[in-house]
Write a protein that holds these residues in place. Structure first.
Motif, PDB file in Angstrom:
ATOM      1  N   ASP A 323       0.833  -1.208   0.000  1.00  0.00           N
ATOM      2  CA  ASP A 323       0.000   0.000   0.000  1.00  0.00           C
ATOM      3  C   ASP A 323       0.866   1.255   0.000  1.00  0.00           C
ATOM      4  OD1 ASP A 323       0.846   0.462   2.607  1.00  0.00           O
ATOM      5  OD2 ASP A 323      -0.989  -0.322   3.521  1.00  0.00           O
ATOM      6  N   GLY A 324       0.198   2.387  -0.167  1.00  0.00           N
ATOM      7  CA  GLY A 324       0.920   3.659  -0.325  1.00  0.00           C
ATOM      8  C   GLY A 324       1.807   3.975   0.858  1.00  0.00           C
ATOM      9  N   ALA A 325       1.315   3.673   2.054  1.00  0.00           N
ATOM     10  CA  ALA A 325       2.078   4.013   3.256  1.00  0.00           C
ATOM     11  C   ALA A 325       3.372   3.186   3.315  1.00  0.00           C
ATOM     12  CB  ALA A 325       1.236   3.750   4.501  1.00  0.00           C
ATOM     13  N   ARG A 326       3.264   1.901   2.960  1.00  0.00           N
ATOM     14  CA  ARG A 326       4.466   1.048   2.981  1.00  0.00           C
ATOM     15  C   ARG A 326       5.475   1.524   1.938  1.00  0.00           C
ATOM     16  NH1 ARG A 326       4.285  -5.478   2.352  1.00  0.00           N
ATOM     17  NH2 ARG A 326       3.887  -5.388   4.588  1.00  0.00           N
ATOM     18  N   ILE A 327       4.984   1.849   0.750  1.00  0.00           N
ATOM     19  CA  ILE A 327       5.886   2.306  -0.317  1.00  0.00           C
ATOM     20  C   ILE A 327       6.589   3.592   0.092  1.00  0.00           C
ATOM     21  CG2 ILE A 327       5.922   3.225  -2.679  1.00  0.00           C
ATOM     22  CD1 ILE A 327       3.754   1.108  -3.348  1.00  0.00           C
ATOM     23  N   GLU A 328       5.837   4.483   0.698  1.00  0.00           N
ATOM     24  CA  GLU A 328       6.399   5.755   1.183  1.00  0.00           C
ATOM     25  C   GLU A 328       7.507   5.490   2.228  1.00  0.00           C
ATOM     26  OE1 GLU A 328       5.626   8.985   0.563  1.00  0.00           O
ATOM     27  OE2 GLU A 328       6.473   9.959   2.329  1.00  0.00           O
ATOM     28  N   ARG A 329       7.269   4.499   3.098  1.00  0.00           N
ATOM     29  CA  ARG A 329       8.281   4.173   4.110  1.00  0.00           C
ATOM     30  C   ARG A 329       9.543   3.593   3.469  1.00  0.00           C
ATOM     31  NH1 ARG A 329       3.718   2.713   7.426  1.00  0.00           N
ATOM     32  NH2 ARG A 329       3.746   0.623   6.569  1.00  0.00           N
ATOM     33  N   ILE A 330       9.338   2.634   2.547  1.00  0.00           N
ATOM     34  CA  ILE A 330      10.500   2.003   1.906  1.00  0.00           C
ATOM     35  C   ILE A 330      11.291   3.031   1.091  1.00  0.00           C
ATOM     36  CG2 ILE A 330      11.170   0.355   0.079  1.00  0.00           C
ATOM     37  CD1 ILE A 330       8.854  -1.448   1.023  1.00  0.00           C
ATOM     38  N   CYS A 331      10.557   3.904   0.420  1.00  0.00           N
ATOM     39  CA  CYS A 331      11.221   4.833  -0.509  1.00  0.00           C
ATOM     40  C   CYS A 331      11.840   6.036   0.190  1.00  0.00           C
ATOM     41  CB  CYS A 331      10.233   5.305  -1.571  1.00  0.00           C
ATOM     42  SG  CYS A 331       9.790   3.991  -2.726  1.00  0.00           S
ATOM     43  N   TRP A 332      11.359   6.394   1.375  1.00  0.00           N
ATOM     44  CA  TRP A 332      11.884   7.620   1.979  1.00  0.00           C
ATOM     45  C   TRP A 332      11.907   7.595   3.506  1.00  0.00           C
ATOM     46  CZ3 TRP A 332      13.490  11.961  -0.976  1.00  0.00           C
ATOM     47  CH2 TRP A 332      13.932  13.039  -0.182  1.00  0.00           C
ATOM     48  N   ARG A 333      10.725   7.345   4.113  1.00  0.00           N
ATOM     49  CA  ARG A 333      10.585   7.620   5.547  1.00  0.00           C
ATOM     50  C   ARG A 333      11.416   6.717   6.443  1.00  0.00           C
ATOM     51  NH1 ARG A 333       9.838  12.522   5.475  1.00  0.00           N
ATOM     52  NH2 ARG A 333       8.526  12.969   3.672  1.00  0.00           N
ATOM     53  N   ASN A 334      11.665   5.488   6.026  1.00  0.00           N
ATOM     54  CA  ASN A 334      12.438   4.598   6.908  1.00  0.00           C
ATOM     55  C   ASN A 334      13.886   5.057   7.041  1.00  0.00           C
ATOM     56  OD1 ASN A 334      10.279   3.040   7.577  1.00  0.00           O
ATOM     57  ND2 ASN A 334      10.733   1.372   6.126  1.00  0.00           N
ATOM     58  N   TRP A 335      14.432   5.620   5.977  1.00  0.00           N
ATOM     59  CA  TRP A 335      15.766   6.186   6.115  1.00  0.00           C
ATOM     60  C   TRP A 335      15.741   7.326   7.123  1.00  0.00           C
ATOM     61  CZ3 TRP A 335      19.949   3.924   5.880  1.00  0.00           C
ATOM     62  CH2 TRP A 335      20.317   3.074   4.844  1.00  0.00           C
ATOM     63  N   GLN A 336      14.721   8.156   7.011  1.00  0.00           N
ATOM     64  CA  GLN A 336      14.650   9.288   7.943  1.00  0.00           C
ATOM     65  C   GLN A 336      14.485   8.784   9.380  1.00  0.00           C
ATOM     66  OE1 GLN A 336      11.349  12.063   7.466  1.00  0.00           O
ATOM     67  NE2 GLN A 336      12.711  13.762   8.009  1.00  0.00           N
ATOM     68  N   ARG A 337      13.679   7.752   9.565  1.00  0.00           N
ATOM     69  CA  ARG A 337      13.448   7.176  10.905  1.00  0.00           C
ATOM     70  C   ARG A 337      14.754   6.665  11.518  1.00  0.00           C
ATOM     71  NH1 ARG A 337      14.673   2.498  13.391  1.00  0.00           N
ATOM     72  NH2 ARG A 337      14.231   1.334  11.476  1.00  0.00           N
ATOM     73  N   VAL A 338      15.502   5.889  10.755  1.00  0.00           N
ATOM     74  CA  VAL A 338      16.714   5.290  11.334  1.00  0.00           C
ATOM     75  C   VAL A 338      17.809   6.345  11.529  1.00  0.00           C
ATOM     76  CG1 VAL A 338      18.133   4.481   9.365  1.00  0.00           C
ATOM     77  CG2 VAL A 338      17.891   3.060  11.403  1.00  0.00           C
ATOM     78  N   LEU A 339      17.819   7.361  10.699  1.00  0.00           N
ATOM     79  CA  LEU A 339      18.787   8.451  10.893  1.00  0.00           C
ATOM     80  C   LEU A 339      18.462   9.220  12.165  1.00  0.00           C
ATOM     81  CD1 LEU A 339      19.074   9.695   7.206  1.00  0.00           C
ATOM     82  CD2 LEU A 339      20.857   8.538   8.537  1.00  0.00           C
ATOM     83  N   ARG A 340      17.176   9.431  12.404  1.00  0.00           N
ATOM     84  CA  ARG A 340      16.778  10.123  13.648  1.00  0.00           C
ATOM     85  C   ARG A 340      17.227   9.302  14.854  1.00  0.00           C
ATOM     86  NH1 ARG A 340      11.546  10.575  12.714  1.00  0.00           N
ATOM     87  NH2 ARG A 340      11.731  12.492  11.531  1.00  0.00           N
ATOM     88  N   ASP A 341      17.010   7.983  14.795  1.00  0.00           N
ATOM     89  CA  ASP A 341      17.386   7.113  15.916  1.00  0.00           C
ATOM     90  C   ASP A 341      18.914   7.020  16.087  1.00  0.00           C
ATOM     91  OD1 ASP A 341      14.738   6.701  16.274  1.00  0.00           O
ATOM     92  OD2 ASP A 341      14.688   4.663  15.462  1.00  0.00           O
ATOM     93  N   THR A 342      19.650   7.209  15.002  1.00  0.00           N
ATOM     94  CA  THR A 342      21.111   7.087  15.053  1.00  0.00           C
ATOM     95  C   THR A 342      21.775   8.414  15.398  1.00  0.00           C
ATOM     96  OG1 THR A 342      20.975   5.389  13.338  1.00  0.00           O
ATOM     97  CG2 THR A 342      23.151   6.344  13.758  1.00  0.00           C
ATOM     98  N   TRP A 343      21.346   9.446  14.719  1.00  0.00           N
ATOM     99  CA  TRP A 343      21.978  10.771  14.887  1.00  0.00           C
ATOM    100  C   TRP A 343      21.420  11.532  16.095  1.00  0.00           C
ATOM    101  CZ3 TRP A 343      21.531  12.736   9.105  1.00  0.00           C
ATOM    102  CH2 TRP A 343      22.443  12.027   8.327  1.00  0.00           C
ATOM    103  N   GLY A 344      20.216  11.135  16.505  1.00  0.00           N
ATOM    104  CA  GLY A 344      19.621  11.764  17.682  1.00  0.00           C
ATOM    105  C   GLY A 344      18.839  13.022  17.366  1.00  0.00           C
TER     106      GLY A 344
END
Ligand code: ZN
Length: 345
Positions: A323-344
């Protein structure tokens, strides 16, 4: 509307350093797989730009040829620190030029990924720590220049650890774990909040990073070993460690990492890429899967040759039932999520 994509790995900088195109032409057209014009067409909004200590012999060790069905290419020789540093400095200069020209903007905070348009959002990554001395002297300087992501090794040995050879079939359990300096480097990266990348690292090294690191375990451009048993791919045991840490894997487009038979043949049906995504999703969860194309550093499937082809992969995900939400996460948001968790931040 074109789905925007943030990508976990490209080798544009080392290609430009090798004379494959002029940095001044990035916004118009380059001979390789990524440039500014094609990025806009394909919806690429940014990604990890790798500094790769360049050594002419190294690339011989990466290509089994399209027909090979089993292979074990030898690891290239170790690189001298001075040579690696010189190579990395050249590539940082190219990166700075691309930023000055308005083609890239340097990302050092997860909030930098809020914006999807404008110059490409660029994370400065280093693929192999050869340029860093055992006392970690160069790390502060690299950080000041914008480095926020570091792979301890490329596919060779260095003073910090051991990379996997291009071997198929193989589980990557080859060679020793991290050296004392390697363990110190991981700890220092944690303190400085530099992302530690697992791609190219051998199995013992990954176990060591998992033990030492306090950050999410991330492989910027690696696939599922259960689908393609290549040394460069992640075993289920490794995926479990990554999942426990809130980690992430970026899907690599290299044919021999995607095709279940490990061959370098360009005929790669999209179903195999989707099989890797499905497997990674099963193990890492909805927030643990993203893209890590390896453009300008790999041989992608014939229909995904260059960055303007990215919408074909997005369409395939839609047809596959994501679905759209999953595609959005794979294509963009998951990178942002893990960077937030890593970089703080
Ligand atoms: Zn790589």
């Amino acid at each position: 509307m074109t789905q925007m994509i943030f990508d976990g790995h490209n080798d544009v900088l080392s290609c430009l350093a090798a004379g494959r195109g002029e940095a001044s032409a990035f916004g118009r057209a380059l001979p390789g797989q990524i440039d500014g014009q094609r990025a806009r067409k394909g919806g690429l909004g940014g990604g990890f730009f790798a500094l790769w200590p360049r050594d002419e012999h190294a690339l011989d060790a990466t290509d089994p040829g399209p027909e090979a069905t089993a292979y074990d290419l030898p690891l290239p020789p170790e690189m001298l620190q001075a040579d690696a540093l010189k190579s990395v400095k050249e590539q940082i200069e190219i990166f700075d030029q691309l930023v000055a020209q308005g083609d890239l903007r340097l990302c050092t905070a997860a909030a930098d990924l809020d914006q999807e348009s404008g110059p490409l959002a660029a994370i400065l990554h280093m693929e192999g720590a050869e340029a860093i001395r055992p006392d970690l002297g160069e790390l502060d300087w690299l950080y000041d220049r914008g480095l926020r992501s570091l792979g301890l090794v490329w596919s060779r040995v260095n003073r910090f650890g051991t990379g996997v050879p291009f071997r198929f079939p193989s589980d990557g359990d080859i060679g020793p774990g991290l050296s004392e300096a390697g363990r110190a480097l991981v700890a220092r990266c944690n303190e400085m909040r530099i992302l530690v990348d697992l791609s190219h690292l051998n199995a013992a090294g990954i176990r060591d990073v998992a033990q030492i690191s306090t950050a999410p375990l991330v492989a910027t451009h690696s696939n599922a070993h259960a689908v393609t048993p290549h040394a460069r791919n992640l075993t289920d045991a490794q995926l479990r460690l990554m999942a426990e840490s809130g980690g992430l894997a970026g899907l690599n487009f290299e044919r021999s990492f995607v095709r279940p038979d490990g061959r370098g043949d360009s005929d790669v049906p999209v179903e195999w890429l989707l099989a890797h995504l499905d497997h990674l999703l099963n193990h890492l969860g909805e927030e643990g899967v993203a893209l890590g194309s390896d453009y300008d550093g790999c041989d992608p499937p014939d229909w995904l040759t260059r960055v303007e082809n990215l919408p074909l992969l997005v369409q395939a995900m839609e047809r596959h039932g994501y679905d759209g939400a999953r595609i959005e996460r794979i294509c963009w948001r998951n990178w942002q999520r893990v960077l937030r968790d890593t970089w703080g931040a």
